[in-house]
Write an enzyme that holds these catalytic residues in place. Structure first.
Site, PDB file in Angstrom:
ATOM      1  N   TYR A 144      36.927   1.297  -6.324  1.00 18.20           N
ATOM      2  CA  TYR A 144      38.364   1.144  -6.535  1.00 18.20           C
ATOM      3  C   TYR A 144      39.149   2.384  -6.130  1.00 18.20           C
ATOM      4  O   TYR A 144      40.329   2.293  -5.822  1.00 18.20           O
ATOM      5  CB  TYR A 144      38.658   0.857  -8.009  1.00 18.20           C
ATOM      6  CG  TYR A 144      38.484  -0.577  -8.414  1.00 18.20           C
ATOM      7  CD1 TYR A 144      37.254  -1.210  -8.311  1.00 18.20           C
ATOM      8  CD2 TYR A 144      39.550  -1.298  -8.926  1.00 18.20           C
ATOM      9  CE1 TYR A 144      37.099  -2.521  -8.703  1.00 18.20           C
ATOM     10  CE2 TYR A 144      39.406  -2.611  -9.324  1.00 18.20           C
ATOM     11  CZ  TYR A 144      38.188  -3.219  -9.205  1.00 18.20           C
ATOM     12  OH  TYR A 144      38.036  -4.520  -9.595  1.00 18.20           O
ATOM     13  N   LYS A 201      22.493  -1.299  -9.227  1.00 22.19           N
ATOM     14  CA  LYS A 201      21.843  -1.907  -8.060  1.00 22.19           C
ATOM     15  C   LYS A 201      20.982  -0.801  -7.443  1.00 22.19           C
ATOM     16  O   LYS A 201      21.158  -0.421  -6.276  1.00 22.19           O
ATOM     17  CB  LYS A 201      22.917  -2.447  -7.101  1.00 22.19           C
ATOM     18  CG  LYS A 201      22.370  -3.266  -5.944  1.00 22.19           C
ATOM     19  CD  LYS A 201      21.826  -4.628  -6.334  1.00 22.19           C
ATOM     20  CE  LYS A 201      21.189  -5.314  -5.137  1.00 22.19           C
ATOM     21  NZ  LYS A 201      20.526  -6.603  -5.505  1.00 22.19           N
ATOM     22  N   ASP A 258      33.991  -5.367 -13.357  1.00 22.98           N
ATOM     23  CA  ASP A 258      35.077  -6.305 -13.092  1.00 22.98           C
ATOM     24  C   ASP A 258      34.511  -7.718 -12.941  1.00 22.98           C
ATOM     25  O   ASP A 258      34.981  -8.675 -13.567  1.00 22.98           O
ATOM     26  CB  ASP A 258      35.808  -5.879 -11.807  1.00 22.98           C
ATOM     27  CG  ASP A 258      36.919  -6.840 -11.435  1.00 22.98           C
ATOM     28  OD1 ASP A 258      37.692  -7.217 -12.335  1.00 22.98           O
ATOM     29  OD2 ASP A 258      37.007  -7.227 -10.252  1.00 22.98           O
ATOM     30  N   ASP A 262      34.532 -11.127 -15.905  1.00 21.66           N
ATOM     31  CA  ASP A 262      35.088 -12.466 -15.690  1.00 21.66           C
ATOM     32  C   ASP A 262      34.018 -13.522 -15.982  1.00 21.66           C
ATOM     33  O   ASP A 262      34.294 -14.555 -16.608  1.00 21.66           O
ATOM     34  CB  ASP A 262      35.571 -12.647 -14.240  1.00 21.66           C
ATOM     35  CG  ASP A 262      37.058 -12.354 -14.070  1.00 21.66           C
ATOM     36  OD1 ASP A 262      37.550 -11.455 -14.779  1.00 21.66           O
ATOM     37  OD2 ASP A 262      37.714 -13.002 -13.240  1.00 21.66           O
TER      38      ASP A 262
HETATM   39  C1  IPM Z   1      40.869  -6.580 -14.179  1.00 20.44           C
HETATM   40  C2  IPM Z   1      41.621  -7.060 -12.952  1.00 20.44           C
HETATM   41  C3  IPM Z   1      42.033  -5.845 -12.130  1.00 20.44           C
HETATM   42  C4  IPM Z   1      40.763  -5.107 -11.749  1.00 20.44           C
HETATM   43  C5  IPM Z   1      42.872  -6.177 -10.875  1.00 20.44           C
HETATM   44  C6  IPM Z   1      44.114  -6.968 -11.229  1.00 20.44           C
HETATM   45  C7  IPM Z   1      43.226  -4.950 -10.075  1.00 20.44           C
HETATM   46  O1  IPM Z   1      40.844  -7.942 -12.219  1.00 20.44           O
HETATM   47  O2  IPM Z   1      41.455  -5.823 -14.970  1.00 20.44           O
HETATM   48  O3  IPM Z   1      39.716  -6.970 -14.345  1.00 20.44           O
HETATM   49  O4  IPM Z   1      40.120  -5.465 -10.761  1.00 20.44           O
HETATM   50  O5  IPM Z   1      40.411  -4.137 -12.440  1.00 20.44           O
HETATM   51 MG    MG Z   2      39.036  -8.463 -13.159  1.00 17.61          MG
END
Ligand code: IPM
Ligand code: MG
Length: 369
Positions: A144, A201, A258, A262
């Protein structure tokens, strides 16, 4: 004496303003109960900040964040600001900017399943029953924030040596960045069930091999009481749906965290349930793990629970109000137990009059406080 805290509110884009209003309702109810006054100052972040000031993280917002006792953020982004022009400002730069600016290197994402929502998940109830894990995501390093560029390569880069476009992102970690996130994970595990999975990894990436060495050194020297297991990230993605109960604390680098968070959120039935805390050495920031859901913005149907649970984490981590935080957690659970659902949590047998909009869900939770 009445306690007083200053909160910088960042509603952002999409459903942001709708859901943050519900967390303010909940905080005000908590304030009344615990003789605490919350002062709010609202500022711009993300797309709305670009529209109004040209910058996704304007100076006034930086001041608001630095001067507050904590920052409560909803979500940023939307198709309006999607652009392939690499020089156009992006809402996400606001989010990454504030994380970096406040030094928020630890992102805590707790995933707990609710018995009432067992049928909302796409996974079988017996797989998700009793899941209680936390992802400790490194938040200010890795891909990032590494060097990146897109350029036209005169020397040729195509499969047949022809000139063309090239792009790169850099995954880089420093020793101290891994050390401090490892400590956060081991500390969290000491307050929980004493187990850490370190996700990497290492069979491919050099940064992962360094990550693994450092995590083991910190473990052996400072946290030998914790049970440490290494797990490759692809295997982790599989294990999270095959046997999620094996996990207590997962610690991992920014991008893996990240993606895995999810995935893990769906164990609870909806991404709309997952709160997060981003901590550094100063002001902390609290935000749902989900995005701005532009497709349902302005309709009053978004699930405010992740936002409300983010305020719960704020009470716990920044204001030392664990009892008040527990109250919120219990209120959310009670409302779900009574069968109230937002659209994203609706099950086949949910009666139509138990499907609530954003504000009505907030009201139900407040009523339980
Ligand atoms: C999260 C989101 C963010 C990230 C995006 C919106 C930049 O997906 O907070 O998980 O990737 O960190
Ligand atoms: Mg995210």
């Amino acid at each position: 004496m009445t306690k007083q805290f200053k909160i910088c509110l960042l509603p952002g884009d999409g459903i942001g303003p709708e859901i943050i209003a519900e967390s303010v309702k909940v905080l005000d109810a908590i304030g009344a109960k615990y003789d605490t006054k919350f002062d709010y100052e609202e500022a711009l972040l993300g797309g709305i900040a670009i529209d109004e000031t040209g910058s996704p993280y304007p100076e006034a917002t930086q001041t608001c964040a630095h001067e507050a006792d904590a920052v409560l953020l909803a979500a940023v982004g939307g198709p309006k600001w999607d652009s392939t022009d690499p020089t156009a400002p992006r809402p996400e730069q606001g989010l990454l900017g504030i994380r970096k600016d406040l030094g928020l290197y630890t992102n805590l994402r707790p995933v707990r399943t609710y018995r009432a929502l067992a049928d909302s998940s796409t996974l079988k109830p017996e797989v998700i029953d009793g899941v209680d894990l936390i992802i400790v995501r490194e938040l200010t390093g890795g891909l990032y924030f590494g060097a990146r560029e897109r350029f036209y390569d005169e020397l040729g880069s195509g499969a047949n040596g022809t000139a063309g476009q090239r792009a790169y992102d850099t995954l880089e970690y420093r020793e101290y960045e891994v050390e401090r996130i490892a400590r956060q994970a081991f500390e969290a595990a000491r307050k929980r069930r004493g187990r850490v999975h370190s996700i990497d990894k290492a069979n491919v990436l050099e940064t992962s091999r360094m990550w693994r060495e450092i995590v083991h050194r910190i473990h052996d020297e400072e946290y030998p009481d914790i049970e440490l297991t290494d797990m490759l990230v692809d295997n982790t993605a599989m294990q999270l749906v095959a046997n999620p109960r094996q996990f207590d604390v997962l610690v991992t680098e920014n991008t893996f965290g990240d993606i895995l968070s999810d995935e893990a959120s769906m164990l609870t039935g909806s991404l709309g349930m997952l709160a997060s805390a981003s901590l550094g050495d100063g002001t902390a920031l609290y935000e749902p793990s989900h995005g701005s859901a532009p497709d349902i913005a302005g309709q009053g149907i978004a699930n405010p629970i992740a936002q409300i649970l983010s305020a719960e984490m704020m009470l716990r981590y920044s204001f030392d109000m664990a009892d008040a935080a527990d109250d919120i957690a219990h209120a959310v659970e009670a409302v779900l137990d009574e069968g109230w659902r937002t659209g994203d949590l609706k099950q086949a047998d949910t009666p139509a009059d138990h499907v609530l909009g954003t504000a009505a869900m907030g009201d139900k939770i407040v009523a339980h406080l």
